[in-house]
Enzyme design. Sequence first.
Site, PDB file in Angstrom:
ATOM      1  N   ASN A  34      39.453  51.774  -0.732  1.00  0.00           N
ATOM      2  CA  ASN A  34      38.816  50.545  -0.258  1.00  0.00           C
ATOM      3  C   ASN A  34      38.677  49.539  -1.398  1.00  0.00           C
ATOM      4  O   ASN A  34      38.478  49.895  -2.559  1.00  0.00           O
ATOM      5  CB  ASN A  34      37.479  50.819   0.439  1.00  0.00           C
ATOM      6  CG  ASN A  34      36.498  51.642  -0.370  1.00  0.00           C
ATOM      7  OD1 ASN A  34      36.892  52.452  -1.202  1.00  0.00           O
ATOM      8  ND2 ASN A  34      35.212  51.432  -0.123  1.00  0.00           N
ATOM      9  N   GLU A  88      36.575  46.095  -1.917  1.00  0.00           N
ATOM     10  CA  GLU A  88      35.555  45.203  -1.362  1.00  0.00           C
ATOM     11  C   GLU A  88      35.677  43.809  -1.962  1.00  0.00           C
ATOM     12  O   GLU A  88      36.504  43.562  -2.845  1.00  0.00           O
ATOM     13  CB  GLU A  88      34.169  45.824  -1.591  1.00  0.00           C
ATOM     14  CG  GLU A  88      34.055  47.156  -0.856  1.00  0.00           C
ATOM     15  CD  GLU A  88      32.673  47.785  -0.939  1.00  0.00           C
ATOM     16  OE1 GLU A  88      31.839  47.347  -1.754  1.00  0.00           O
ATOM     17  OE2 GLU A  88      32.439  48.744  -0.174  1.00  0.00           O
ATOM     18  N   CYS A 104      39.512  48.370   3.992  1.00  0.00           N
ATOM     19  CA  CYS A 104      39.290  49.813   4.036  1.00  0.00           C
ATOM     20  C   CYS A 104      40.433  50.566   3.340  1.00  0.00           C
ATOM     21  O   CYS A 104      41.560  50.057   3.238  1.00  0.00           O
ATOM     22  CB  CYS A 104      39.210  50.302   5.479  1.00  0.00           C
ATOM     23  SG  CYS A 104      37.680  49.867   6.321  1.00  0.00           S
ATOM     24  N   GLU A 160      42.107  53.028   4.509  1.00  0.00           N
ATOM     25  CA  GLU A 160      43.205  53.282   5.448  1.00  0.00           C
ATOM     26  C   GLU A 160      44.161  52.089   5.496  1.00  0.00           C
ATOM     27  O   GLU A 160      45.382  52.253   5.578  1.00  0.00           O
ATOM     28  CB  GLU A 160      42.672  53.559   6.855  1.00  0.00           C
ATOM     29  CG  GLU A 160      41.813  54.811   6.965  1.00  0.00           C
ATOM     30  CD  GLU A 160      40.332  54.564   6.709  1.00  0.00           C
ATOM     31  OE1 GLU A 160      39.981  53.711   5.887  1.00  0.00           O
ATOM     32  OE2 GLU A 160      39.511  55.252   7.350  1.00  0.00           O
ATOM     33  N   CYS A 170      36.877  53.549  10.640  1.00  0.00           N
ATOM     34  CA  CYS A 170      36.192  52.542  11.463  1.00  0.00           C
ATOM     35  C   CYS A 170      37.069  52.181  12.662  1.00  0.00           C
ATOM     36  O   CYS A 170      38.250  52.539  12.727  1.00  0.00           O
ATOM     37  CB  CYS A 170      35.866  51.309  10.624  1.00  0.00           C
ATOM     38  SG  CYS A 170      37.293  50.263  10.275  1.00  0.00           S
ATOM     39  N   CYS A 214      40.307  50.390  11.841  1.00  0.00           N
ATOM     40  CA  CYS A 214      41.317  51.244  11.207  1.00  0.00           C
ATOM     41  C   CYS A 214      41.912  52.237  12.197  1.00  0.00           C
ATOM     42  O   CYS A 214      43.085  52.615  12.063  1.00  0.00           O
ATOM     43  CB  CYS A 214      40.740  51.945   9.997  1.00  0.00           C
ATOM     44  SG  CYS A 214      40.627  50.823   8.576  1.00  0.00           S
TER      45      CYS A 214
HETATM   46  N1  THU Z   1      35.399  52.418   4.445  1.00  0.00           N
HETATM   47  C1  THU Z   1      36.702  52.792   4.347  1.00  0.00           C
HETATM   48  O1  THU Z   1      37.413  52.365   3.432  1.00  0.00           O
HETATM   49  N2  THU Z   1      37.200  53.640   5.282  1.00  0.00           N
HETATM   50  C2  THU Z   1      36.461  54.243   6.242  1.00  0.00           C
HETATM   51  O2  THU Z   1      36.987  55.057   7.011  1.00  0.00           O
HETATM   52  C3  THU Z   1      35.033  53.932   6.385  1.00  0.00           C
HETATM   53  C4  THU Z   1      34.525  52.839   5.504  1.00  0.00           C
HETATM   54  C5  THU Z   1      34.853  51.538   3.411  1.00  0.00           C
HETATM   55  C6  THU Z   1      34.610  50.116   3.810  1.00  0.00           C
HETATM   56  C7  THU Z   1      33.552  49.699   2.801  1.00  0.00           C
HETATM   57  O3  THU Z   1      34.207  49.283   1.604  1.00  0.00           O
HETATM   58  C8  THU Z   1      32.785  50.963   2.515  1.00  0.00           C
HETATM   59  O4  THU Z   1      33.602  52.030   2.959  1.00  0.00           O
HETATM   60  C9  THU Z   1      31.439  51.044   3.231  1.00  0.00           C
HETATM   61  O5  THU Z   1      31.581  50.788   4.594  1.00  0.00           O
END
Ligand code: THU
Length: 136
Positions: A46, A48, A57, A59, A90, A93
Amino acid sequence: MSVDSDFDALFAAAGRVQPLAYAPYSHFKVGAAILADDGAIYAGCNVENAAYPVGACAEAGAISAMIAGGSQRIVAILVMGEGEALVTPCGACRQRIREFANPDTPVAIAGPSGIRQRFSLAELLPASFGPDNLRR
Ligand code: THU
């Protein structure tokens, strides 16, 4: 697939990138790894952003790596997160994975010490809308 050694390789690949995640806001680092139908493995973490909704994310990163690497079908995917709760993909994704996977494609959810649970994509995204639904 569903061979345990494939999931071992995905676990290792996700584990290599999870610590590299850029997650200064949530402090929640996620790694994802895809096994493509040509045998290649692609990983993503991920990333941000100060403008929170712009964050990506793990994925999504793994899928971008897969497409840029020349593969197009997901045979299996593993998501690795921190903490006690399952880090399932999520909603957005799940749909991203759907584009390149079949309903029975396995989605493994891992924690730091191993795989915790396996789902099929259809369990995570039932009655999904995919490329075939656009055919008229
Ligand atoms: N996140 C992912 O990268 N993949 C997931 O399956 C769940 C959430 C990340 C998004 C964000 O940067 C952090 O986790 C918190 O939600």
